[in-house]
Design a protein around this motif. Structure first.
Motif, PDB file in Angstrom:
ATOM      1  N   LYS A 182      40.817  11.268   9.688  1.00 63.71           N
ATOM      2  CA  LYS A 182      40.090  12.276   8.856  1.00 63.71           C
ATOM      3  C   LYS A 182      38.488  12.276   9.126  1.00 63.71           C
ATOM      4  N   TYR A 183      38.118  11.082   8.944  1.00 68.87           N
ATOM      5  CA  TYR A 183      36.621  10.966   8.916  1.00 68.87           C
ATOM      6  C   TYR A 183      36.057  11.528  10.393  1.00 68.87           C
ATOM      7  N   ALA A 184      36.824  11.101  11.343  1.00 71.34           N
ATOM      8  CA  ALA A 184      36.202  11.621  12.521  1.00 71.34           C
ATOM      9  C   ALA A 184      36.072  13.179  12.712  1.00 71.34           C
ATOM     10  N   ALA A 199      35.795  15.140  10.099  1.00 72.24           N
ATOM     11  CA  ALA A 199      34.771  15.573   9.121  1.00 72.24           C
ATOM     12  C   ALA A 199      33.546  15.207   9.841  1.00 72.24           C
ATOM     13  N   LEU A 200      33.203  14.375  10.724  1.00 66.51           N
ATOM     14  CA  LEU A 200      31.916  13.977  11.447  1.00 66.51           C
ATOM     15  C   LEU A 200      31.669  14.990  12.665  1.00 66.51           C
ATOM     16  N   ALA A 201      32.739  15.481  13.159  1.00 70.71           N
ATOM     17  CA  ALA A 201      32.590  15.993  14.393  1.00 70.71           C
ATOM     18  C   ALA A 201      31.734  17.387  14.228  1.00 70.71           C
ATOM     19  N   ASP A 202      30.903  17.854  15.558  1.00 70.39           N
ATOM     20  CA  ASP A 202      30.403  18.875  15.374  1.00 70.39           C
ATOM     21  C   ASP A 202      31.283  19.990  15.318  1.00 70.39           C
ATOM     22  N   SER A 241      36.156  19.400  17.431  1.00 68.64           N
ATOM     23  CA  SER A 241      36.937  18.531  16.891  1.00 68.64           C
ATOM     24  C   SER A 241      37.608  17.542  18.000  1.00 68.64           C
TER      25      SER A 241
END
Length: 122
Positions: free
Chosen positions: A14-16, A18-21, A25
């Motif tokens: 989930k953190y990846a 959330a951090l994606a442009d 995704s």
């Protein structure tokens, strides 16, 4: 013995996500079981190793439910063909050891490459 052909999908953390442009995704990845075919325990694929310490390898384990990440120690059994190489599976894995497991896809690719480029395969 041939390698097990079970595959599991691992959604991105989930953190990846959330951090994606926006619009970029991360995608779900897939892992292939590294154990020998016909095993009765949960399937397993090594994801990463944090330095070779006991319990430092993180494995994906799955059965009927979703895959879960589990730190496991390495199998300490040495390859009888190379006393400096230990089994590449986790301690307590079902038989056989990794040097006794053949990946049929890898072997087929190697045969084809050897046919096309015999000078590279002696």
């Amino acid at each position: 013995m041939n390698q097990c052909t079970s595959v599991a999908s691992l959604p991105p953390p989930k953190y990846a996500v959330a951090l994606a442009d926006p619009g970029q995704s991360p995608e779900t990845g897939h892992v292939l079981c590294e154990l020998g075919e016909g095993h009765e325990e949960a399937h397993a694929a090594m994801l990463w190793d944090k330095g070779g310490r006991p319990g430092s390898a993180v494995w994906a384990r799955w059965g009927a439910g979703p895959a879960r990440l589990t730190p496991l120690p390495w199998c300490a059994v040495l390859d009888p063909r190379d006393a400096d190489a230990a089994c590449g599976l986790f301690a307590g894995h079902p038989a056989p050891h990794d040097w006794e497991i053949a990946d049929p896809t890898d072997e087929a690719i190697t045969r084809e490459l050897a046919r096309q480029h015999p000078h590279l395969f002696r």
